[in-house]
Design a protein around this motif. Structure first.
Motif, PDB file in Angstrom:
ATOM      1  N   SER A 108       0.650  12.650  -7.482  1.00  0.00           N
ATOM      2  CA  SER A 108       2.156  12.170  -7.537  1.00  0.00           C
ATOM      3  C   SER A 108       2.868  11.431  -6.201  1.00  0.00           C
ATOM      4  O   SER A 108       3.435  10.801  -6.131  1.00  0.00           O
ATOM      5  CB  SER A 108       3.206  13.196  -8.370  1.00  0.00           C
ATOM      6  OG  SER A 108       3.028  14.406  -7.637  1.00  0.00           O
ATOM      7  N   LEU A 109       2.540  12.321  -5.358  1.00  0.00           N
ATOM      8  CA  LEU A 109       2.967  11.932  -3.952  1.00  0.00           C
ATOM      9  C   LEU A 109       2.256  10.535  -3.794  1.00  0.00           C
ATOM     10  O   LEU A 109       2.902   9.445  -3.128  1.00  0.00           O
ATOM     11  CB  LEU A 109       2.664  12.759  -2.889  1.00  0.00           C
ATOM     12  CG  LEU A 109       2.742  12.314  -1.418  1.00  0.00           C
ATOM     13  CD1 LEU A 109       4.314  12.285  -1.139  1.00  0.00           C
ATOM     14  CD2 LEU A 109       2.282  13.411  -0.582  1.00  0.00           C
ATOM     15  N   THR A 110       1.001  10.344  -3.717  1.00  0.00           N
ATOM     16  CA  THR A 110       0.244   9.272  -3.136  1.00  0.00           C
ATOM     17  C   THR A 110       0.792   8.096  -4.144  1.00  0.00           C
ATOM     18  O   THR A 110       0.772   6.963  -3.773  1.00  0.00           O
ATOM     19  CB  THR A 110      -1.224   9.383  -3.396  1.00  0.00           C
ATOM     20  OG1 THR A 110      -1.659   9.850  -4.525  1.00  0.00           O
ATOM     21  CG2 THR A 110      -1.748  10.298  -2.108  1.00  0.00           C
ATOM     22  N   ARG A 111       1.153   8.220  -5.340  1.00  0.00           N
ATOM     23  CA  ARG A 111       1.648   7.083  -6.176  1.00  0.00           C
ATOM     24  C   ARG A 111       2.774   6.662  -5.561  1.00  0.00           C
ATOM     25  O   ARG A 111       2.926   5.326  -5.541  1.00  0.00           O
ATOM     26  CB  ARG A 111       1.714   7.735  -7.799  1.00  0.00           C
ATOM     27  CG  ARG A 111       1.502   6.615  -8.639  1.00  0.00           C
ATOM     28  CD  ARG A 111       1.373   7.138 -10.036  1.00  0.00           C
ATOM     29  NE  ARG A 111       2.590   8.053 -10.459  1.00  0.00           N
ATOM     30  CZ  ARG A 111       2.206   9.344 -10.796  1.00  0.00           C
ATOM     31  NH1 ARG A 111       1.193   9.715 -10.948  1.00  0.00           N
ATOM     32  NH2 ARG A 111       2.963  10.408 -11.069  1.00  0.00           N
ATOM     33  N   ILE A 112       3.675   7.559  -5.202  1.00  0.00           N
ATOM     34  CA  ILE A 112       4.761   7.154  -4.390  1.00  0.00           C
ATOM     35  C   ILE A 112       4.426   6.378  -3.430  1.00  0.00           C
ATOM     36  O   ILE A 112       5.188   5.211  -2.849  1.00  0.00           O
ATOM     37  CB  ILE A 112       5.721   8.004  -4.528  1.00  0.00           C
ATOM     38  CG1 ILE A 112       6.241   8.675  -5.664  1.00  0.00           C
ATOM     39  CG2 ILE A 112       7.073   7.777  -3.724  1.00  0.00           C
ATOM     40  CD1 ILE A 112       6.986   9.986  -5.392  1.00  0.00           C
TER      41      ILE A 112
END
Lengths: 492, 617
Positions: free
Chosen positions: B554-558
């Motif tokens: 979820s972090l990398t998607r952002i």
């Protein structure tokens, strides 16, 4: 003291004796150039110390100029004759094993004539004589380019011949102008008559004709279109001599005309620009080559550009830097062409992709090739570095913004050069897992590796101890720059 | 002692190793270890000495000298130690691969080249060794073939571009000062015109910035570090890029005469500010790009860029505290980053992969590697009682004291990123499920364990007793004219805040003991299988459930859309243009001899016409 005329007479004589020797034993023929060049090397080097004190001037037939032709063995000329003899000697050793097929006697005759022409052109003090030797050099090059007799070679030779003939025509016309104006062909006497600051249109036309004509052999852009074809189609030993020596004779002739005969200081900036453009065009064309020999040929164009640039700086440091590159390029490019010769022979193709994985099949050959590449790119501790260093230093010593900009562009050319050369090194060592892995080792023959490694050792030696050459180079540079001293030295 | 001996051992050892390799590989290994070990001992013994001497008679009339001072010593000892340990690590690592003799030769030559650079007493020697270092690095990066070739090309092209600029800069100094000897040109920049000083600053910043992988010149590094053989990655990241840092110190503090260079500029924006901002960008962006990486070595490579940013930030700040912090961080980073590359190399050696998505659960199989990686990661993050803490503390302290809240914030954000990617690294390799194919792997051989243990001991030792390296760093700061801190064995004493690692260590030990007692007092744990643990007892097909894939998704998607390496894309675009231009240049040679003759005639005609028209000649 030895007579410098022997430097011309011995190889010329040997060239004509070759058919007779072939009559006795065909196996002896290939040793004739070796013998001739050993002789020339010894004589050139033994003449150097005295020439450094004052030029050795010999009038043929004993008449004073302008009646006779004279030879001027100054530091510049002897530097070149030594280089010619050195490269000529070891390339002929290489040819002992490399040249096996075709008209072998004719190869050796032409080879000797080529070197005679080169030696004569740098030694002579007479402009028409310069033309004659220059023609000997060119005509034997035309024939040697076509030596393999294949389609490419013949086509390249004919193109070279056509362009060379146009150039000869221009030179002859230029000489005619000069003779018409001054009634003499002796370079020192012509020089005495010329005042560069006030040149008549006729004289200027003569200068342009001579520069253009010799510029063709010097491979200055846009006069160098013959070079990539000719250098890549010739047998590799000949490519080495053409790249290492022949084009430098063109540069020598241009420098002699501009610096000594005309003293045309207004042309120096033109040389700088020409050199820069030649360098960039050469390196850029080399970058997109897939054929190893064409790549090496274009790289020679680039290096010639650097040499001409250095000459155009017209300072002692600049010209001696240029001469250093003449030497380092002759050595490194010979290494590259000679090693490439056997690599192509083993791979059966000139494509760089065909050479993949050669590092394992021919380790000693590839090591030499790599060192040659490092030297050309100008990496320490190899001979290319001091040359590049001297040129950059000379350019910055001019302390003008324009030269800082120009040298930055020159160095950008070096980056391109690094890019295409390192690609080849990677191909040799780090590519081609699939390629002929099982073919086993196939090193070049020992007799061919000897000259290659002699050059490699010289490249290393000059890279670490460049000052070994600087006294000669500075004297040679001074000979070009100090026009009045040259005139005085020749005419007394 | 004569400094020439060091060079003779370094280069002679390399050649001797290659020669002995033809006899037997055992002799080769022995010779390589002995030569590099001898260098460590000899350089170690030169601590505090101040020597100079010629190594070759001359180069075109310019002297070639070597020198040893506190700055050279610190770099030389770090280089030789990392070089020595990576040679030991290589013995097992490289066994069974092809061209191992060549590998050892180049490893030793790279080390020799780096030593030559930091021991150079003049600019010409500096350049010569710099280039030897560059081409041998190129050959070593290419060693792994495949993807490594493109990485090596990128490296060498950027490196040549940097070094030709450096050559120009050096010769500009030579033409204006008439000397290339460092002791003679020290401080000479102060006497130059502003234009000249700016020109020098730009060319040297580019040259050293490329080697140091500072933004925006960092693009060669991720590929090169990832694709090089692991022991060489350790050298590359630990010390080779820091030779660029050495160059910066040399240029700004020694040639630039202390802070003269920094003060250049106008209207509140001076050179120091620009360099600090660049260093800050170098910290921030790569720290988060590292979080996105799935290749363990590429992750560490981005981390190296960011950490080199901390070093630069400290050095560029120029205060005593900052300079000391920067240089200390150089030493610390060399230790823990070499350790991390060794550990990842060890994992790759056993599992054959460094893909973080397909590793996991190795803690039971390679406990020692886990332990050293943990130590290394703690150092990287800057956990107290590891060495990274002290240097980062000094750097933060500087930023706060000098009232640069934004820079301090960036540095802290960078550390946040560091924690994220460090945890990802250790988690994805050692925790989670053990993939089926890695059930039978063992701990690495002893020659690979020794260097890792040695480095992790050093990481902890320097963390607890920062006085050991700080003494040497202080001498460097004094030499560079940045002042010196008041240090003792346990920490730094100053009126603005004292750090004493003795107290921190005692605190940590006390907490540790309490935690241990609490755990012991509680109920004993019951070992269950991993699948049980994750699936709460439900049946899960073995090997289907991999906990480590797409970590931080979820972090990398952002953050992924914001973290493109724009500089890399820009350079590629430029390279494409140049290639097209080159292909165009070739078309001048049409192949038609008629055209060629026309070129010749036009050339002659043009010269005459120009003369008639404008008479330039």
């Amino acid at each position: 003291m030895v007579n410098p005329v022997l430097l011309i007479a011995i190889p010329l004589g040997l060239a004509f004796i070759v058919p007779l020797i072939a009559f006795v034993s065909r196996r002896l023929v290939k040793f004739v150039p070796v013998a001739g060049m050993i002789f020339n090397l010894v004589i050139s080097i033994s003449l150097l110390p005295s020439a450094l004190r004052e030029p050795v001037v010999i009038s043929i037939g004993g008449f004073p100029p302008p009646l006779c032709i004279n030879l001027v063995a100054g530091p510049l000329a002897l530097l070149f004759t030594s280089l010619i003899a050195l490269v000529g000697l070891f390339v002929s050793v290489y040819a002992l094993s490399y040249i096996k097929t075709g008209a072998i006697e004719k190869y050796h005759i032409l080879y000797l004539l080529l070197l005679t022409g080169a030696t004569g052109a740098v030694l002579t003090g007479d402009i028409f004589n310069l033309f004659v030797f220059y023609e000997i050099l060119c005509i034997s090059s035309y024939a040697l380019v076509a030596y393999l007799g294949d389609k490419n070679g013949t086509e390249a030779a004919i193109k070279y011949l056509i362009q060379g003939s146009v150039a000869s025509g221009l030179i002859l016309l230029g000489i005619a102008f000069v003779y018409g104006l001054f009634g003499t062909l002796n370079m020192a006497q012509i020089a005495q008559n010329i005042n560069a600051s006030n040149m008549s249109p006729a004289l200027f036309t003569a200068l342009v004709l001579l520069v253009t004509g010799f510029g063709v052999e010097a491979a200055v852009f846009p006069l160098n279109a013959w070079l990539p074809d000719a250098h890549s189609s010739a047998p590799s030993s000949i490519s080495a001599v053409l790249s290492g020596i022949a084009i430098k004779i063109g540069v020598y002739a241009v420098a002699r005309v501009v610096f000594t005969i005309f003293g045309a200081s207004s042309m120096f900036m033109l040389l700088v620009i020409l050199g820069l453009v030649t360098l960039l065009i050469g390196e850029m064309s080399a970058f997109s080559q897939d054929n190893i020999k064409r790549m090496l040929a274009y790289s020679s164009v680039g290096q010639i550009g650097l040499i001409v640039f250095a000459f155009g700086l017209a300072t002692i440091h600049g010209i001696s830097g240029g001469l250093f590159i003449v030497i380092s390029h002759a050595l490194a490019k010979s290494v590259l062409f000679l090693t490439a010769g056997y690599m192509i022979y083993r791979a059966g193709s000139m494509d760089i992709s065909a050479l993949e994985g050669m590092g394992r099949r021919m380790p000693a050959t590839c090591l030499a090739f790599t060192i040659g590449v490092f030297s050309l790119v100008g990496l320490p501790p190899f001979a290319g570095f001091p040359g590049k260093f001297m040129v950059v230093r000379a350019a910055l010593e001019r302390q003008e913004i324009i030269f800082i900009v120009l040298i930055a562009i020159v160095l950008a050319g070096t980056v391109i050069e690094g890019a295409y050369f390192f690609r080849v090194v990677q191909a040799l060592y780090f590519k081609g897992d699939r390629v002929r892995e099982h073919a086993g080792k196939a090193e070049a023959p020992f007799i061919a590796l000897v000259p290659v490694y002699v050059f490699v050792i010289l490249v290393l030696f000059l890279g670490l101890c460049p000052h070994a050459a600087t006294s000669v180079l500075d004297a040679a540079a001074a000979e070009l720059l100090e026009r009045l001293a040259y005139i005085k030295g020749v005419l007394g | 002692m004569n400094l020439q001996i060091l060079l003779i051992i370094a280069f002679g050892g390399a050649l001797a190793t290659y020669a002995l390799a033809k006899i037997s590989s055992v002799l080769r290994n022995l010779c390589a270890v002995l030569a590099s070990g001898l260098l460590v001992v000899l350089i170690g013994g030169m601590y505090g000495s101040d020597a100079a001497g010629a190594w070759l008679p001359s180069f075109l009339g310019l002297p070639l000298v070597l020198q040893m001072n506190s700055l050279s010593w610190l770099f030389a000892i770090t280089i030789s130690i990392i070089g020595f340990l990576s040679i030991i690590f290589s013995i097992s690592y490289i066994k069974g691969k092809e061209s191992t003799d060549f590998y050892f030769l180049m490893m030793l030559i790279v080390t020799a080249g780096m030593l030559g650079v930091v021991l150079s007493g003049d600019l010409i020697s500096f350049y010569i060794f710099w280039e030897i270092m560059s081409w041998s690095t190129f050959l070593l990066i290419s060693y792994n073939k495949g993807a490594a070739l493109a990485a090596a090309m990128k490296y060498i092209i950027m490196s040549i571009a940097g070094s030709v600029l450096m050559l120009m800069g050096m010769l500009t100094i030579y033409t204006s000062c008439g000397s290339v000897v460092l002791t003679e040109i020290a401080g000479s920049a102060a006497g130059m015109s502003t234009g000249e000083a700016i020109l020098l600053l730009i060319v040297f910043s580019v040259a050293f910035g490329i080697k140091n992988a500072a933004f925006p010149l960092h693009t060669w590094l991720p590929g090169a570090h990832a694709e090089a053989p692991a022991p060489f990655s350790a050298v590359l990241s630990g010390v080779l890029i820091k030779v660029g840092t050495y160059g910066f110190i040399l240029f700004i503090y020694v040639i630039g005469g202390g802070k003269f260079i920094f003060s250049l500029g106008a209207g509140g924006i001076n050179v120091r500010f620009i360099l600090c901002v660049l260093a800050a960008v170098t910290i921030l962006v790569p720290s988060f790009i590292a979080v996105l990486q799935d290749d363990a070595k590429r992750l560490l490579a981005w981390s190296s860029i960011a950490q080199a940013g901390y070093i630069l930030l400290g050095i560029m700040f120029g205060t005593t505290l900052g300079f000391t912090g920067g240089v200390l961080h150089f030493v610390n980073h060399a230790l823990f980053k070499a350790l991390l590359f060794f550990a990842v190399g060890a994992v790759e050696y056993r599992t054959g992969t460094r893909d973080l998505n397909s590793l996991g659960g190795l803690i039971k199989k390679m406990p020692m590697t886990f332990a050293v990686l943990l130590v290394g990661v703690c150092g990287l993050i800057g956990v107290p009682v590891t060495n990274g803490f002290v240097s980062k503390w000094l750097i933060y302290k500087t930023l706060i004291l000098e009232q640069s809240p934004f820079l301090a914030f960036v540095a802290l954000l960078g550390t946040w990123g560091t924690i994220l990617y460090s945890y990802k690294l250790i988690h994805n390799i050692f925790f989670g499920q053990l993939p089926q194919e890695h059930r039978n792997i063992k701990e690495v051989p002893v020659t690979m364990r020794v260097p890792m243990i040695a480095l992790s001991v050093a990481v902890v030792l320097f963390g607890v007793m920062p006085g050991i390296p700080l003494k040497a760093v202080n001498a460097v700061a004094h030499f560079a004219g940045a002042g010196a801190l008041d240090v003792n064995l346990w920490g730094v004493v100053s009126e603005t805040g004292t750090v004493n690692l003795m107290n921190i260590l005692a605190g940590i030990l006390a907490v540790g003991i309490i935690v241990w007692i609490v755990f012991k007092a509680g109920a004993g744990s019951v070992p269950v299988s991993q699948e049980d643990n994750y699936a709460a007892g439900a049946a899960v097909p073995a090997g289907k459930y991999t906990y480590t894939v797409d970590f931080y998704s979820s972090l990398t998607r952002i953050i992924r859309p914001f973290l493109r390496d724009v500089m890399d894309e820009f350079y590629f675009w430029c390279a494409g243009r140049i290639k097209a231009l080159c292909a165009g240049a070739r078309r001048i040679y049409t192949g038609d001899v008629g055209n060629y003759v026309v070129y010749i005639v036009i050339f002659a005609a043009l010269l005459v016409i120009l003369q008639i028209w404008r008479s330039p000649w």
